[in-house]
Design a protein around this motif. Structure first.
Motif, PDB file in Angstrom:
ATOM      1  N   ALA A  46      -4.440   0.644  -2.914  1.00 53.09           N
ATOM      2  CA  ALA A  46      -4.411  -0.713  -2.371  1.00 53.09           C
ATOM      3  C   ALA A  46      -3.961  -1.723  -3.416  1.00 53.09           C
ATOM      4  CB  ALA A  46      -5.794  -1.086  -1.847  1.00 53.09           C
TER       5      ALA A  46
ATOM      6  N   PHE B 233       0.837  -1.191   0.000  1.00 56.92           N
ATOM      7  CA  PHE B 233       0.000   0.000   0.000  1.00 56.92           C
ATOM      8  C   PHE B 233       0.878   1.249   0.000  1.00 56.92           C
ATOM      9  CE2 PHE B 233      -2.360  -3.395   1.941  1.00 56.92           C
ATOM     10  CZ  PHE B 233      -3.667  -3.220   1.521  1.00 56.92           C
TER      11      PHE B 233
ATOM     12  N   PHE C  93      -9.738   4.580   0.217  1.00 53.14           N
ATOM     13  CA  PHE C  93      -8.797   3.806  -0.581  1.00 53.14           C
ATOM     14  C   PHE C  93      -9.380   3.440  -1.929  1.00 53.14           C
ATOM     15  CE2 PHE C  93     -10.924   0.500   1.953  1.00 53.14           C
ATOM     16  CZ  PHE C  93     -11.228  -0.442   0.982  1.00 53.14           C
TER      17      PHE C  93
ATOM     18  N   TYR D  99      -5.149  -7.721  -1.915  1.00 46.62           N
ATOM     19  CA  TYR D  99      -6.041  -7.636  -0.763  1.00 46.62           C
ATOM     20  C   TYR D  99      -7.496  -7.340  -1.147  1.00 46.62           C
ATOM     21  CZ  TYR D  99      -1.673  -7.572   1.810  1.00 46.62           C
ATOM     22  OH  TYR D  99      -0.441  -7.903   2.316  1.00 46.62           O
TER      23      TYR D  99
END
Length: 507
Positions: free
Chosen positions: A88, A75, A395, A92
């Protein structure tokens, strides 16, 4: 109380109110510049937030390239015109998408990225998203003849006249009108979708929404609420366009509502009907004025992306005559063999054709947006790697970089229109993979998870029907030697304003 005392009291109240408002704005601006997580920021040096915003707007592609090289499996952050964005890793995405309901806010993130935390327009709504994802998608088979009818109308009235000689058409400017009319038939029904006043206004509305967002973000964070209300002409036009939608749509919505429980009443195949039905089931129903504005907002999320995607696809086909013939042969076979609706549905609605592959490859290399899967954290959570995202964190995922990753796609810089149909043909278990509307951590241009783009199935079918009709009736080629490259402003990736295609009727 004397007049002088009254005026003094009012002045004190006004000053006090102003102080409170200024204090609130000061706190809001401080929050914008406050990091919620301790991660590297690529485009911020010291406190040069204005410089970071310029770098984000003018060179986001370069920043995403640098970030992907350094933090592909982790990240990092960028400071954007709406504050810090955590970029991100796709590693994930699956874990994040499975977080409990209420942990992440998709609609709030869309609102913030497009226009900021201001109240001049609401662009995200669960009723609208639910209605498009369920009712519109469920009725695609019944809508197919309707779409074909509108496309034939557009070929007769919007595209350049079908001639035996090459005729130039600015596809970048034509596509929004084409899509507004075609999709408008499903959004607002046959009474309005071809109406010139309505079409002109919805096209201008979509342009104004995006333009206003960028113009507001050009002001300092402290000045933006004032600018949004008084200084940006596009926000005032948006208010006028919302009023136009209420004026034209509320009478239709009122009639639809009145006939809901009437025996034998016509069940219209359009978004207005389904919004009224779903709204009536809600424990907190919206007003008809709210529904009218939602129908207008539907054009923002659907027609802009669909028009951009269609433009890119046509440019890519026009640049490759050999591919054009392969696609045309496939379309001709469907047209010859389709004795009923089932076979055509399998081509236009299902996703196993060469045309579907071509659309996905065009999107892979020229997506409408460089980043997707935008979310605001509403409830703090911790990932399996130990990183905690506090509430308020925003994000997003660099979808455009994943699409160019050689570990994900073979020869990723090379355009291969039949890349995905070839992958589907390799093994039987691949037959339902690699589809234009499909989403995965490796293909995220429609987002991912329960808030993936709700209109993607409708857009896919609309584009396929249009391209099939075009290639059946027209020859096309570029007006230049090479396909014009797209230009990115922030995450928005657009075709140049002067992009042209030459059209000629097939002899």
């Amino acid at each position: 109380m004397e007049l002088s005392q009254l005026l003094a009291s009012l002045a004190c109240i006004a000053v006090s109110y102003g102080v409170v408002q200024l204090a609130n704005e000061w706190r809001r601006v401080r929050r914008v510049k406050m990091r919620t997580v301790d991660l590297p920021v690529l485009n911020l040096t010291g406190n040069d937030y204005a410089g970071a915003e310029r770098a984000y707007t003018e060179n986001l592609g370069g920043l995403l390239r640098e970030g992907y090289e350094k933090y592909k499996h982790g990240f990092y952050q960028l400071f954007s015109p709406t504050g810090f964005l955590v970029i991100a890793s796709a590693d994930y995405v699956q874990e994040i998408s499975q977080l409990p309901e209420g942990t992440l806010d998709f609609h709030g993130a869309t609102q913030r990225r497009m226009i900021g935390d201001y109240n001049w327009l609401q662009v995200g709504d669960t009723l609208l998203a639910h209605t498009i994802l369920t009712d519109v998608v469920r009725q695609l088979g019944n809508l197919l003849p309707v779409l074909q009818e509108e496309i034939e109308y557009c070929f007769q009235n919007v595209l350049p006249p079908c001639q035996a000689t090459w005729t130039p058409g600015n596809i970048q400017k034509l596509a929004p009108r084409l899509i507004a009319i075609i999709m408008g038939r499903v959004f607002v029904g046959p009474d309005l979708n071809r109406n010139k006043e309505w079409v002109d206004n919805v096209i201008q509305f979509v342009d104004d929404v995006f333009a206003a967002g960028w113009k507001i973000k050009a002001y300092s964070h402290f000045a933006r609420p004032f600018a949004a209300r008084f200084l940006v002409a596009e926000t005032r036009r948006v208010q006028n366009q919302k009023a136009m939608a209420r004026r034209l749509l509320v009478p239709i919505l009122r009639d639809r509502l009145a006939s809901l429980n009437e025996p034998g009443a016509e069940k219209h195949l359009d978004l207005l009907q389904w919004l009224v039905v779903n709204n009536a089931k809600s424990p907190h129903p919206k007003t008809l004025e709210n529904l009218a504005e939602l129908a207008l907002v539907a054009y923002v999320g659907s027609t802009h992306t669909a028009a951009t995607t269609l433009t890119n696809i046509l440019l890519d086909i026009a640049a490759r005559p050999n591919d054009l013939e392969v696609l045309r042969n496939e379309i001709s076979t469907i047209n010859l063999e389709a004795t009923g609706l089932d076979l055509k549905q399998s081509f236009y609605i299902n996703h196993t054709s060469k045309l579907d592959s071509y659309m996905k490859e065009s999107q892979r290399l020229n997506p409408a947006f460089l980043m997707t899967f935008s979310r605001i954290v509403r409830k703090t959570f911790t990932l399996s790697n130990g990183l905690t995202f506090p509430a308020g964190t925003h994000f997003i995922v660099p979808a455009s970089r994943i699409s160019l990753d050689p570990e994900v796609w073979e020869n990723p810089q090379e355009f291969d229109g039949f890349r995905f149909s070839d992958l589907r043909a390799k093994t039987p278990e691949n037959i339902h993979k690699y589809q234009f509307t499909g989403t995965s951590p490796q293909a995220m241009h429609f987002g991912y998870g329960r808030n993936a783009c709700p209109g993607r199935f409708f857009a896919s079918t609309t584009i396929k029907v249009f391209v099939a009709h075009l290639l059946t009736n027209y020859d096309i080629k570029l007006s230049t030697k090479e396909r014009p490259p797209n230009d990115a402003t922030g995450s928005q990736n657009s075709v140049p304003q002067d992009a042209e295609i030459l059209f000629r009727s097939r002899q």
